[in-house]
Each structure stands twice: as C-alpha cells, then as structure tokens.
Design a protein around this motif. Structure first.
Motif, PDB file in Angstrom:
ATOM      1  N   HIS A   1      11.510  44.732 -36.880  1.00 59.07           N
ATOM      2  CA  HIS A   1      12.014  43.357 -36.734  1.00 59.07           C
ATOM      3  C   HIS A   1      11.493  42.468 -37.850  1.00 59.07           C
ATOM      4  O   HIS A   1      10.349  42.587 -38.263  1.00 59.07           O
ATOM      5  CB  HIS A   1      11.574  42.764 -35.393  1.00 59.07           C
ATOM      6  N   ILE A   2      12.370  41.586 -38.305  1.00 52.06           N
ATOM      7  CA  ILE A   2      11.969  40.505 -39.208  1.00 52.06           C
ATOM      8  C   ILE A   2      12.459  39.207 -38.580  1.00 52.06           C
ATOM      9  O   ILE A   2      13.672  38.994 -38.451  1.00 52.06           O
ATOM     10  CB  ILE A   2      12.569  40.679 -40.610  1.00 52.06           C
ATOM     11  N   HIS A   3      11.532  38.376 -38.161  1.00 52.72           N
ATOM     12  CA  HIS A   3      11.895  37.119 -37.521  1.00 52.72           C
ATOM     13  C   HIS A   3      11.889  36.013 -38.571  1.00 52.72           C
ATOM     14  O   HIS A   3      10.837  35.637 -39.101  1.00 52.72           O
ATOM     15  CB  HIS A   3      10.895  36.790 -36.412  1.00 52.72           C
ATOM     16  N   LEU A   4      13.077  35.503 -38.893  1.00 53.90           N
ATOM     17  CA  LEU A   4      13.178  34.403 -39.859  1.00 53.90           C
ATOM     18  C   LEU A   4      12.976  33.078 -39.140  1.00 53.90           C
ATOM     19  O   LEU A   4      13.656  32.792 -38.156  1.00 53.90           O
ATOM     20  CB  LEU A   4      14.546  34.418 -40.540  1.00 53.90           C
ATOM     21  N   LYS A   5      12.062  32.306 -39.656  1.00 60.25           N
ATOM     22  CA  LYS A   5      11.786  30.993 -39.085  1.00 60.25           C
ATOM     23  C   LYS A   5      12.335  29.907 -39.997  1.00 60.25           C
ATOM     24  O   LYS A   5      12.600  30.157 -41.181  1.00 60.25           O
ATOM     25  CB  LYS A   5      10.275  30.816 -38.897  1.00 60.25           C
ATOM     26  N   PRO A   6      12.514  28.695 -39.476  1.00 60.81           N
ATOM     27  CA  PRO A   6      12.956  27.602 -40.349  1.00 60.81           C
ATOM     28  C   PRO A   6      11.984  27.391 -41.495  1.00 60.81           C
ATOM     29  O   PRO A   6      10.820  27.800 -41.442  1.00 60.81           O
ATOM     30  CB  PRO A   6      12.994  26.393 -39.402  1.00 60.81           C
ATOM     31  N   PHE A   7      12.464  26.743 -42.538  1.00 61.05           N
ATOM     32  CA  PHE A   7      11.630  26.435 -43.697  1.00 61.05           C
ATOM     33  C   PHE A   7      10.470  25.509 -43.326  1.00 61.05           C
ATOM     34  O   PHE A   7      10.547  24.750 -42.347  1.00 61.05           O
ATOM     35  CB  PHE A   7      12.457  25.718 -44.767  1.00 61.05           C
ATOM     36  N   GLU A   8       9.446  25.556 -44.130  1.00 58.43           N
ATOM     37  CA  GLU A   8       8.509  24.448 -44.204  1.00 58.43           C
ATOM     38  C   GLU A   8       9.199  23.330 -44.976  1.00 58.43           C
ATOM     39  O   GLU A   8      10.113  23.568 -45.770  1.00 58.43           O
ATOM     40  CB  GLU A   8       7.224  24.878 -44.915  1.00 58.43           C
ATOM     41  N   THR A   9       8.776  22.104 -44.772  1.00 55.61           N
ATOM     42  CA  THR A   9       9.412  20.982 -45.475  1.00 55.61           C
ATOM     43  C   THR A   9       9.333  21.160 -46.985  1.00 55.61           C
ATOM     44  O   THR A   9      10.280  20.832 -47.720  1.00 55.61           O
ATOM     45  CB  THR A   9       8.755  19.653 -45.062  1.00 55.61           C
ATOM     46  N   SER A  10       8.234  21.710 -47.461  1.00 54.18           N
ATOM     47  CA  SER A  10       8.083  21.931 -48.905  1.00 54.18           C
ATOM     48  C   SER A  10       9.138  22.902 -49.431  1.00 54.18           C
ATOM     49  O   SER A  10       9.630  22.761 -50.560  1.00 54.18           O
ATOM     50  CB  SER A  10       6.682  22.465 -49.215  1.00 54.18           C
ATOM     51  N   GLN A  11       9.510  23.891 -48.617  1.00 58.90           N
ATOM     52  CA  GLN A  11      10.542  24.834 -49.040  1.00 58.90           C
ATOM     53  C   GLN A  11      11.923  24.182 -49.037  1.00 58.90           C
ATOM     54  O   GLN A  11      12.753  24.470 -49.906  1.00 58.90           O
ATOM     55  CB  GLN A  11      10.533  26.057 -48.120  1.00 58.90           C
ATOM     56  N   SER A  12      12.178  23.299 -48.069  1.00 61.62           N
ATOM     57  CA  SER A  12      13.443  22.569 -48.064  1.00 61.62           C
ATOM     58  C   SER A  12      13.563  21.706 -49.317  1.00 61.62           C
ATOM     59  O   SER A  12      14.627  21.634 -49.941  1.00 61.62           O
ATOM     60  CB  SER A  12      13.543  21.689 -46.814  1.00 61.62           C
ATOM     61  N   ILE A  13      12.461  21.065 -49.681  1.00 56.12           N
ATOM     62  CA  ILE A  13      12.454  20.239 -50.902  1.00 56.12           C
ATOM     63  C   ILE A  13      12.674  21.112 -52.132  1.00 56.12           C
ATOM     64  O   ILE A  13      13.412  20.747 -53.058  1.00 56.12           O
ATOM     65  CB  ILE A  13      11.135  19.448 -51.004  1.00 56.12           C
ATOM     66  N   GLU A  14      12.054  22.300 -52.157  1.00 55.33           N
ATOM     67  CA  GLU A  14      12.244  23.222 -53.290  1.00 55.33           C
ATOM     68  C   GLU A  14      13.709  23.619 -53.424  1.00 55.33           C
ATOM     69  O   GLU A  14      14.255  23.695 -54.537  1.00 55.33           O
ATOM     70  CB  GLU A  14      11.372  24.458 -53.100  1.00 55.33           C
ATOM     71  N   LEU A  15      14.368  23.865 -52.283  1.00 54.42           N
ATOM     72  CA  LEU A  15      15.780  24.226 -52.321  1.00 54.42           C
ATOM     73  C   LEU A  15      16.618  23.091 -52.897  1.00 54.42           C
ATOM     74  O   LEU A  15      17.507  23.315 -53.733  1.00 54.42           O
ATOM     75  CB  LEU A  15      16.257  24.591 -50.918  1.00 54.42           C
ATOM     76  N   LEU A  16      16.342  21.857 -52.477  1.00 54.75           N
ATOM     77  CA  LEU A  16      17.074  20.703 -53.015  1.00 54.75           C
ATOM     78  C   LEU A  16      16.802  20.521 -54.500  1.00 54.75           C
ATOM     79  O   LEU A  16      17.690  20.110 -55.259  1.00 54.75           O
ATOM     80  CB  LEU A  16      16.697  19.435 -52.241  1.00 54.75           C
ATOM     81  N   GLN A  17      15.590  20.845 -54.930  1.00 51.15           N
ATOM     82  CA  GLN A  17      15.279  20.748 -56.351  1.00 51.15           C
ATOM     83  C   GLN A  17      16.067  21.777 -57.150  1.00 51.15           C
ATOM     84  O   GLN A  17      16.527  21.507 -58.263  1.00 51.15           O
ATOM     85  CB  GLN A  17      13.774  20.928 -56.573  1.00 51.15           C
ATOM     86  N   HIS A  18      16.233  22.968 -56.591  1.00 47.24           N
ATOM     87  CA  HIS A  18      17.044  23.982 -57.269  1.00 47.24           C
ATOM     88  C   HIS A  18      18.492  23.530 -57.389  1.00 47.24           C
ATOM     89  O   HIS A  18      19.197  23.901 -58.339  1.00 47.24           O
ATOM     90  CB  HIS A  18      16.975  25.303 -56.505  1.00 47.24           C
ATOM     91  N   LEU A  19      18.947  22.737 -56.426  1.00 50.39           N
ATOM     92  CA  LEU A  19      20.317  22.213 -56.464  1.00 50.39           C
ATOM     93  C   LEU A  19      20.421  20.965 -57.337  1.00 50.39           C
ATOM     94  O   LEU A  19      21.510  20.406 -57.487  1.00 50.39           O
ATOM     95  CB  LEU A  19      20.795  21.895 -55.041  1.00 50.39           C
ATOM     96  N   ASP A  20      19.272  20.539 -57.874  1.00 53.56           N
ATOM     97  CA  ASP A  20      19.232  19.428 -58.837  1.00 53.56           C
ATOM     98  C   ASP A  20      19.788  18.127 -58.267  1.00 53.56           C
ATOM     99  O   ASP A  20      20.617  17.445 -58.873  1.00 53.56           O
ATOM    100  CB  ASP A  20      20.008  19.813 -60.106  1.00 53.56           C
ATOM    101  N   VAL A  21      19.316  17.775 -57.050  1.00 51.54           N
ATOM    102  CA  VAL A  21      19.781  16.535 -56.428  1.00 51.54           C
ATOM    103  C   VAL A  21      18.630  15.573 -56.121  1.00 51.54           C
ATOM    104  O   VAL A  21      18.871  14.485 -55.597  1.00 51.54           O
ATOM    105  CB  VAL A  21      20.558  16.822 -55.128  1.00 51.54           C
ATOM    106  N   LEU A  22      17.405  15.971 -56.438  1.00 51.89           N
ATOM    107  CA  LEU A  22      16.254  15.112 -56.149  1.00 51.89           C
ATOM    108  C   LEU A  22      15.696  14.522 -57.428  1.00 51.89           C
ATOM    109  O   LEU A  22      15.563  15.211 -58.446  1.00 51.89           O
ATOM    110  CB  LEU A  22      15.140  15.908 -55.453  1.00 51.89           C
ATOM    111  N   ASP A  23      15.358  13.241 -57.364  1.00 49.64           N
ATOM    112  CA  ASP A  23      14.597  12.638 -58.463  1.00 49.64           C
ATOM    113  C   ASP A  23      13.233  12.224 -57.913  1.00 49.64           C
ATOM    114  O   ASP A  23      12.939  12.387 -56.728  1.00 49.64           O
ATOM    115  CB  ASP A  23      15.352  11.453 -59.075  1.00 49.64           C
ATOM    116  N   GLN A  24      12.398  11.679 -58.756  1.00 50.85           N
ATOM    117  CA  GLN A  24      11.041  11.329 -58.333  1.00 50.85           C
ATOM    118  C   GLN A  24      11.041  10.298 -57.218  1.00 50.85           C
ATOM    119  O   GLN A  24      10.212  10.346 -56.298  1.00 50.85           O
ATOM    120  CB  GLN A  24      10.235  10.803 -59.529  1.00 50.85           C
ATOM    121  N   ALA A  25      12.003   9.379 -57.277  1.00 50.89           N
ATOM    122  CA  ALA A  25      12.076   8.351 -56.233  1.00 50.89           C
ATOM    123  C   ALA A  25      12.348   8.978 -54.870  1.00 50.89           C
ATOM    124  O   ALA A  25      11.803   8.546 -53.845  1.00 50.89           O
ATOM    125  CB  ALA A  25      13.168   7.336 -56.577  1.00 50.89           C
ATOM    126  N   ASP A  26      13.176  10.031 -54.855  1.00 55.40           N
ATOM    127  CA  ASP A  26      13.447  10.720 -53.591  1.00 55.40           C
ATOM    128  C   ASP A  26      12.189  11.373 -53.040  1.00 55.40           C
ATOM    129  O   ASP A  26      11.920  11.338 -51.836  1.00 55.40           O
ATOM    130  CB  ASP A  26      14.525  11.790 -53.795  1.00 55.40           C
TER     131      ASP A  26
END
Length: 416
Positions: A329-354
């Motif tokens: 079994h591999i139980h996938l859990k939701p992201f940590e908030t830092s990982q969600s932010i990393e994903l948004l950074q990869h999508l190039d939608v965050l700036d420093q103000a965000d």
C-alpha cells in the motif's frame, strides 16, 4: 505512404526495406525464448572474416549507388533499382540478375543470422565482378577496390546485439504531469515494491490527491519500460468498461489468447484469466478499483501465484473491504502548504507579494484542502487571469462563490 505521395520513390523503398527487415527481426524476437542473445559473429565464421564481409558489403552498396545513380534496394532476398536507370546500365543489371540475387541472399544471411551457410569469399568475388561490369559500362567512374582486406583493422571488435522482448506500451487516458511536485518518493516506493514478479501495489487516498498522476509516472519510469511484455492501463470504475478494455487489450496485442472467443466476452475473460495466471511478462495499471470491481478480483491472480505485476489506484484501502488484495500500500496524503506553494511556483503564478499574504496559506489549506488537483486547477485558472495580483483575484473569486458555481472553475474534490 507519405513518402510515396511526395514522390520520393527511392526513399520510400529504402524505408520500406528497413521496415520489412525490422518486422522480420521483431517476429524472430517474439518467437525466441526470453533473454535470447543475437551475436555479431555469424554461424561458423570468425569475427575478422565477418568484419571484412561487412565492410565489403557496405562499401559495395555505396559504390553501386555512385555508378548507377540509384542505391540498390534490398527486398528480402532480391535487389531492385529505381525505374530511372540509364538504358546502357539497365542491360548490364538485367544480365547480372543472378549475381545480384546471390549478394542479396548473403546480405540477408548476415543481418538475420540464418542457419544456412554462405561462402563470404565467393560473394565478395561476385561483388567485385558486378562492380567491374558496371564500371566497364560506365567508364566515367574511377575503379575502386574497397573490399581489400588490408583496409580493415586487423584487431576484431566484438559486437553483441541483444533483442529485448517486444513491449506493448501504455496509452495513458490522462496527461503526464511535466513536473511532479511532492510525489517523487511515492513513485520510488512504488517501483521498489514492483521489483519482484507477482507484485501488487495499491495507491490510495482522497479524490484529487494525485493517485493517477503517481501511477502515470510509474508507467513512464525506466524500470517499467525495461520490463517489456504486455502493459495496459484499464479503468475499473465500471465493471463493464473494465471487461471491454481488457478484451480490447488482448485483441490488439495478444490475439491468440482470445482467438475463437471474439463474440463471447465471458469465454474471452476466462481465457485471459488463465493467461494472466500462467505468464509473468505483463504489467497492468488499474485505475479507480473498488470492492465492487468484481471482474478485477476475479481475473487478476493473487500475489502468491507470482505472475505479472499490478498497480491500482483507489479511494478505498481495499484490504478492509476486499480480501482479494494482499499487496503493498501507498497512502497518498494531501500536500503540506509548502508543497502547494511549490506547485503554484512551478505554474509561474506567484509573485513575492502573494507569498507574503497570510490568506494564501489559509486559502490553500482550508478552501482547497491542499489537494494537488485543486491546487493545480487554481494555478491554471490564475495563469489565464489578466492583470496583477492573480492569486489574490483567484482567492476573492473562490471566496465569493458557492459550491455550484465552483463546479465550473474547480474546487475541493472532497465535496464531489
């Protein structure tokens, strides 16, 4: 076909000849036992002699092309040229048809390692005679003797050609994630669990947590590619769909298994079950399995049988609800908030103000549940927004809509 439509007849013929040779090699690989090695040296002929023959054959082909104006097209055990051959040379080619055929047979023997023997020295003399006759008919070409043994290095080089077992690659119903954030360890764990024949791996978790994305990454991994054999991605959310996809997979890539059962789905499934339970050269990727996926549990062998490999995704752990699954079994859990932010950074939608906005973490954690699918959907929506403060605009848009409105723009899949 495209080449012929573009009037590149010679090129099309060359490609066709190569494809025919490739088909022959693939067919021999299918019929050979797993792990068969095809050596560079051919039966009862030493390596140095074969090097001389290969150099002679390769240079002879180029020489004939220079003289005739068209490369010789090898078609199984014959040689042909393009239609636009000089009439003077055409008569020579016609007169030496038997010599060309002997050369073609020798070439076929060399590349396909046939059991019949060929006198390579005699064939080299034939090539020399053919070239000389063509030169006599076209004196403008300088004489050549490219198959002189002195031109070949005296130290033989051993070459081994290993034909891998043919692989049925998987057509994914979902797009592969270009940069998989936060799930690389899960992919590595799945591959480790799949190392032994008979392995079964279940990837489970909430909707939108990234189960199918992880399984798709496993499909594309090098270890799975190297396994070869039959590989297929099947959807188990509907038992009827799973049965049909399974039958279609075998109809395309293992037709002999269901031969005679084309109009009898029940008999075809029985035959497929028998094949899966007696062969190890296969990997099946089953999406969205559940305790009610009756055909899945009926067809797939148990781990104890040691046959094939299975990767599943499910919202359920299955072990509590279905006694058939006894794998890893591999139980996938939701992201940590830092990982969600990393994903948004990869999508190039965050700036420093965000990044400095405290409401961003609240939005990701409470509104989206830090589920990768929800975060990714929001990121793609933000990329399509016009103007600055895209993320803030998106937060405002999400906060002001009810769940029915959010259905059209993406929301926490846990509420589906």
């Amino acid at each position: 076909t495209v080449l012929k439509q573009c009037h590149f007849e010679v090129c099309a013929a060359e490609v066709g000849a190569l494809l025919n040779e490739a088909k022959s090699l693939v067919q021999r690989a299918r019929e050979a036992p797993p792990g068969t090695v095809y050596p560079g040296p051919v039966l009862d002929v030493d390596q140095a002699t074969m090097q001389v023959f290969y150099c002679a054959l390769s240079t002879w082909e180029q020489h004939v092309k220079d003289v005739v104006g068209h490369p010789p097209r090898f078609q199984d055990r014959t040689i042909a040229f393009g239609a636009k051959v000089d009439p003077q040379l055409a008569s020579v080619l016609k007169r030496m048809k038997q010599d060309f055929q002997n050369i073609a047979i020798a070439r076929h023997w060399y590349f396909h390692h046939l059991e019949s023997s060929v006198d390579v020295v005699k064939v080299q003399k034939t090539m020399l005679r053919v070239s000389q006759s063509l030169l006599d008919a076209n004196p403008s070409q300088p004489p050549k003797d490219p198959w002189n043994e002195s031109a070949v290095p005296s130290v033989p080089t051993q070459v081994l050609i290993r034909l891998a077992r043919p692989t049925t690659r998987v057509n994914l119903p979902i797009a592969r994630v270009s940069n998989l954030v936060g799930r690389k360890d899960d992919v590595a764990d799945a591959l480790k669990m799949l190392s032994a024949p008979g392995a079964q791996v279940l990837i489970h978790g909430l909707p939108g947590v990234g189960k199918d994305a992880v399984m798709a990454e496993v499909v594309h991994s090098e270890p799975i590619r190297e396994l070869g054999g039959l590989q297929g991605w099947l959807q188990a959310s509907s038992d009827a769909v799973f049965r049909q996809q399974l039958i279609d997979l075998f109809a395309t890539h293992q037709p002999s298994v269901i031969q005679g059962f084309e109009n009898d789905a029940k008999a075809a499934i029985v035959s497929i079950k028998s094949w899966l339970g007696s062969n190890s050269d296969w990997v099946l990727f089953v999406e969205d399995a559940s305790p009610t996926s009756s055909t899945v549990w009926d067809v797939l062998p148990t781990m104890q049988q040691g046959c094939g490999r299975v990767v599943m995704t499910s919202q359920s752990q299955l072990t509590a609800d279905c006694g058939h699954f006894t794998g890893s079994h591999i139980h996938l859990k939701p992201f940590e908030t830092s990982q969600s932010i990393e994903l948004l950074q990869h999508l190039d939608v965050l700036d420093q103000a965000d990044l400095d906005r405290p409401e961003l973490a609240v939005f990701l954690g409470e509104r989206l549940g830090n589920l990768p699918l929800s975060v990714a959907m929001c990121g793609h929506l933000a990329r399509n927004l016009v103007g600055p403060n895209k993320v803030q605009t998106l937060i405002t848009m999400y906060s002001g809509k009810d769940e029915k409105e959010l259905d059209t723009v993406g929301r926490d899949p846990r509420h589906d």
